[in-house]
Design a protein around this motif. Sequence first.
Motif, short mmCIF file in Angstrom:
data_model
loop_
_atom_site.label_atom_id
_atom_site.label_comp_id
_atom_site.label_asym_id
_atom_site.label_seq_id
_atom_site.Cartn_x
_atom_site.Cartn_y
_atom_site.Cartn_z
N LYS A 15 0.70 -1.15 -0.06
CA LYS A 15 0.13 -0.13 0.13
C LYS A 15 0.90 1.21 -0.06
O LYS A 15 1.73 1.43 0.76
N ASN A 17 2.30 5.37 -1.73
CA ASN A 17 1.96 6.57 -2.31
C ASN A 17 0.49 6.98 -2.15
O ASN A 17 0.19 7.24 -0.87
N ARG A 18 -0.19 7.32 -3.25
CA ARG A 18 -1.68 7.94 -3.06
C ARG A 18 -2.50 6.83 -2.12
O ARG A 18 -3.39 7.63 -1.36
N ARG A 20 -1.82 5.69 0.68
CA ARG A 20 -1.71 5.97 2.11
C ARG A 20 -2.71 6.88 2.54
O ARG A 20 -3.11 6.74 3.76
N TYR A 21 -3.77 7.38 2.04
CA TYR A 21 -4.77 8.36 2.30
C TYR A 21 -5.96 7.32 2.35
O TYR A 21 -7.13 8.14 2.80
N ILE A 22 -5.90 6.26 2.01
CA ILE A 22 -7.17 5.36 2.00
C ILE A 22 -7.44 4.67 3.35
O ILE A 22 -6.22 3.90 3.75
N SER A 23 -8.54 4.76 3.88
CA SER A 23 -8.74 4.16 5.13
C SER A 23 -8.73 2.51 4.85
O SER A 23 -9.19 2.29 4.15
N LEU A 62 -4.04 5.16 8.97
CA LEU A 62 -4.42 6.02 7.85
C LEU A 62 -3.11 6.85 7.66
O LEU A 62 -2.30 7.28 8.79
N GLY A 63 -2.63 7.17 6.41
CA GLY A 63 -1.48 7.83 6.30
C GLY A 63 -0.29 7.18 6.23
O GLY A 63 0.97 7.66 5.88
N TYR A 64 -0.29 5.82 6.43
CA TYR A 64 0.94 5.06 6.31
C TYR A 64 1.14 4.41 5.07
O TYR A 64 -0.14 3.95 4.56
N GLU A 65 2.43 3.95 4.55
CA GLU A 65 2.69 3.09 3.57
C GLU A 65 3.29 1.78 4.06
O GLU A 65 3.70 1.78 5.26
N ARG A 211 6.39 10.84 7.49
CA ARG A 211 6.00 9.59 6.44
C ARG A 211 6.65 8.22 7.41
O ARG A 211 7.68 8.30 7.70
#
Length: 226
Positions: A15, A17-18, A20-23, A62-65, A211
């Motif tokens: 998971k 890049n973008r 990471r903003y997906i719950s 949320l916000g993690y990769e 990050r």
Amino acid sequence: MNEKEIISLRAVYSKRNRARYISHLDVTRCMQRAVKRAGLPVWYTEGFNPHIYLTFALPLSLGYESRCETMDFRLTAPLPLEEARARLNAALPPDIQIEGLAPPVHKPDAITAARYQISLTGSGLEGAALAEGFRQFFSAEEIRVEKHSKKGVREVNIKPDCTLLELEAVSGGLALELQTAAGPVHNVNPTLLTDAFLRSQNLGPESVLTRVFRTDILMSDDRSFC
């Protein structure tokens, strides 16, 4: 259907890049749609409201990769694993991809820790000074933070649950590798530590970009769960 005909599988997925903003709830929905679009012979739960059986071992904040997320599901018919992976990836967005697919070996309750690579950067930050500040901060006997849960807010000492593996000054900030306690019962979010550090340096979230990238999920013998 006979239980022996059901095939259990574990997908290890990334998971980035973008994504990471997906719950986590949206990731679950995304995976459900991908399984349907891929045309896999997936097993549905029984009862009044049948749905695709999916379980996730350690949902990502949320916000993690991450490169080591896991999802368990079941098939009702045999399918070559590489074909199943290719069909799933074709149905998934490019920032969420299946890295491996195999029968599960360990149960999620075997998880005891997770490893993270974290960067703290910002305009005007001096890496060497920030790294020295972190060394002093982490050398304290206790690091007390407020932890939020369903039972409310309580103050806890997270120092015993955090291991600093690497610390490096970089241009405009610092990079560190942390291992924290993790699992179904006891889970320590690494940003509890980094947020406490930033407060100790009088640095607000508006001035520092944090990050977080999860690199591994571990069991008690330090073997990878993934």
